[in-house]
Write a protein that holds these residues in place. Structure first.
Motif, PDB file in Angstrom:
ATOM      1  N   VAL A 106       3.133   4.030  -3.955  1.00 18.53           N
ATOM      2  CA  VAL A 106       4.417   4.621  -3.579  1.00 18.53           C
ATOM      3  C   VAL A 106       4.318   5.160  -2.152  1.00 18.53           C
ATOM      4  CG1 VAL A 106       6.066   6.486  -4.114  1.00 18.53           C
ATOM      5  CG2 VAL A 106       4.931   5.241  -5.973  1.00 18.53           C
ATOM      6  N   LYS A 107       5.404   5.024  -1.395  1.00 17.14           N
ATOM      7  CA  LYS A 107       5.514   5.707  -0.109  1.00 17.14           C
ATOM      8  C   LYS A 107       6.067   7.093  -0.428  1.00 17.14           C
ATOM      9  CE  LYS A 107       4.857   1.838   2.437  1.00 17.14           C
ATOM     10  NZ  LYS A 107       4.512   0.878   1.392  1.00 17.14           N
ATOM     11  N   ALA A 108       5.219   8.105  -0.319  1.00 19.09           N
ATOM     12  CA  ALA A 108       5.634   9.482  -0.580  1.00 19.09           C
ATOM     13  C   ALA A 108       6.027  10.110   0.744  1.00 19.09           C
ATOM     14  CB  ALA A 108       4.497  10.266  -1.236  1.00 19.09           C
ATOM     15  N   LEU A 114      13.478   1.789   3.418  1.00 17.52           N
ATOM     16  CA  LEU A 114      12.319   1.263   2.690  1.00 17.52           C
ATOM     17  C   LEU A 114      12.718   0.780   1.295  1.00 17.52           C
ATOM     18  CD1 LEU A 114       9.599   3.884   3.697  1.00 17.52           C
ATOM     19  CD2 LEU A 114       9.800   1.515   4.518  1.00 17.52           C
ATOM     20  N   THR A 115      13.571   1.546   0.620  1.00 22.98           N
ATOM     21  CA  THR A 115      14.034   1.158  -0.712  1.00 22.98           C
ATOM     22  C   THR A 115      14.799  -0.158  -0.646  1.00 22.98           C
ATOM     23  OG1 THR A 115      14.114   3.478  -1.401  1.00 22.98           O
ATOM     24  CG2 THR A 115      15.381   1.903  -2.714  1.00 22.98           C
ATOM     25  N   ALA A 116      15.660  -0.288   0.366  1.00 21.01           N
ATOM     26  CA  ALA A 116      16.442  -1.520   0.523  1.00 21.01           C
ATOM     27  C   ALA A 116      15.538  -2.732   0.733  1.00 21.01           C
ATOM     28  CB  ALA A 116      17.414  -1.375   1.697  1.00 21.01           C
ATOM     29  N   GLU A 117      14.352  -2.507   1.289  1.00 17.25           N
ATOM     30  CA  GLU A 117      13.393  -3.591   1.525  1.00 17.25           C
ATOM     31  C   GLU A 117      12.478  -3.825   0.328  1.00 17.25           C
ATOM     32  OE1 GLU A 117      11.290  -2.868   5.158  1.00 17.25           O
ATOM     33  OE2 GLU A 117      13.109  -3.024   6.375  1.00 17.25           O
ATOM     34  N   GLY A 118      12.665  -3.040  -0.731  1.00 20.09           N
ATOM     35  CA  GLY A 118      11.886  -3.265  -1.941  1.00 20.09           C
ATOM     36  C   GLY A 118      10.655  -2.399  -2.104  1.00 20.09           C
ATOM     37  N   HIS A 119      10.469  -1.416  -1.225  1.00 16.44           N
ATOM     38  CA  HIS A 119       9.324  -0.518  -1.370  1.00 16.44           C
ATOM     39  C   HIS A 119       9.612   0.531  -2.439  1.00 16.44           C
ATOM     40  CE1 HIS A 119       7.199  -1.849   2.292  1.00 16.44           C
ATOM     41  NE2 HIS A 119       8.417  -2.051   2.776  1.00 16.44           N
ATOM     42  N   ARG A 120       8.558   1.002  -3.071  1.00 13.81           N
ATOM     43  CA  ARG A 120       8.662   2.129  -3.996  1.00 13.81           C
ATOM     44  C   ARG A 120       8.535   3.395  -3.160  1.00 13.81           C
ATOM     45  NH1 ARG A 120       3.981   1.264  -7.746  1.00 13.81           N
ATOM     46  NH2 ARG A 120       4.857   2.975  -8.941  1.00 13.81           N
ATOM     47  N   VAL A 121       9.538   4.260  -3.238  1.00 15.38           N
ATOM     48  CA  VAL A 121       9.612   5.432  -2.364  1.00 15.38           C
ATOM     49  C   VAL A 121      10.004   6.664  -3.164  1.00 15.38           C
ATOM     50  CG1 VAL A 121      10.734   6.418  -0.315  1.00 15.38           C
ATOM     51  CG2 VAL A 121      10.408   3.944  -0.467  1.00 15.38           C
ATOM     52  N   ARG A 176       0.841  -1.191   0.000  1.00 17.27           N
ATOM     53  CA  ARG A 176       0.000   0.000   0.000  1.00 17.27           C
ATOM     54  C   ARG A 176       0.876   1.241   0.000  1.00 17.27           C
ATOM     55  NH1 ARG A 176      -2.958  -0.633   5.197  1.00 17.27           N
ATOM     56  NH2 ARG A 176      -3.754   1.428   4.758  1.00 17.27           N
ATOM     57  N   GLY A 177       0.473   2.184  -0.793  1.00 12.06           N
ATOM     58  CA  GLY A 177       1.147   3.470  -0.775  1.00 12.06           C
ATOM     59  C   GLY A 177       0.661   4.278   0.409  1.00 12.06           C
ATOM     60  N   ALA A 178       1.356   5.339   0.681  1.00 11.90           N
ATOM     61  CA  ALA A 178       0.992   6.241   1.770  1.00 11.90           C
ATOM     62  C   ALA A 178       1.772   7.528   1.616  1.00 11.90           C
ATOM     63  CB  ALA A 178       1.312   5.610   3.121  1.00 11.90           C
ATOM     64  N   THR A 179       1.204   8.589   2.137  1.00 13.18           N
ATOM     65  CA  THR A 179       1.924   9.846   2.258  1.00 13.18           C
ATOM     66  C   THR A 179       2.328  10.002   3.714  1.00 13.18           C
ATOM     67  OG1 THR A 179       0.796  10.930   0.420  1.00 13.18           O
ATOM     68  CG2 THR A 179       1.738  12.365   2.105  1.00 13.18           C
TER      69      THR A 179
END
Length: 181
Positions: A80-82, A31-38, A6-9
């Motif tokens: 994306v995690k914004a 978060l990026t290292a864990e594979g999240h889109r940031v 899930r994305g979030a701001t």
């Protein structure tokens, strides 16, 4: 990480030199290292590109925050995690961004990076406090322009009392509690 992340701001509000961008970048690395889109939507970069031409009147500050909120919600709605380290000094501007997210069903977390103005002035990352003290700058948030701290943020971080890693961990833990990891 599941494929249905899930994305979030995550809006990091606070005074100039409070540590918002440093904290956002530290969390983004993890978060990026864990594979999240940031994405980190840095307030200074946004002002240069998306909000060029806006000044620092209350109206212009509000418009800047709404533009950033629009982009953040758009990214978050696409998984994306914004991470948004932006002063956003006015409570009503931040509330309008929260309502935009609620209306879209997009997760929004408000984080107050609660570094006191005395500490921010000592850090003075961009030299703004020195310019204000020398009379070369007016309208500095928290000094001669208002800053309305959030009354009930999702998280309040005393970034001046702990390391960047500890602050980033507290924020990471909040994302976990909200099911966003």
């Amino acid at each position: 990480m599941s494929g249905t992340a899930r994305g979030a701001t995550v809006w990091l509000t606070g005074l100039p030199s409070a540590g918002k961008t440093t904290l956002a970048r530290a969390l983004a690395r993890r978060l990026t290292a864990e594979g999240h889109r940031v994405e980190v939507l840095d307030g200074d970069e946004i002002r240069e590109f998306l909000s060029a031409g806006l000044g620092f009147s209350r109206e212009d500050r509000h418009l800047n925050v709404q533009r950033i909120g629009f982009v953040a919600e758009l990214l978050a709605s696409h998984g994306v995690k914004a991470l948004v380290p932006v002063i956003a000094p006015y409570a009503d501007s931040r509330e309008a961004v929260r309502k935009r997210h609620q209306a879209a069903g997009t997760e929004y977390l408000e984080v107050h990076v609660a570094t006191p103005v005395e500490v921010c002035a000592e850090r003075d990352v961009k030299g703004l406090y020195a310019k204000q003290a020398a009379g070369e700058l007016t309208g500095l948030t928290g000094v001669d322009d208002p800053y309305e701290p959030p009354e009930a943020p999702d998280l309040r971080i005393a970034a001046h009392e702990q390391s960047v890693e500890e602050s980033a961990q507290a924020l990471y833990a909040l994302l976990g509690e909200r099911g966003l990891l």
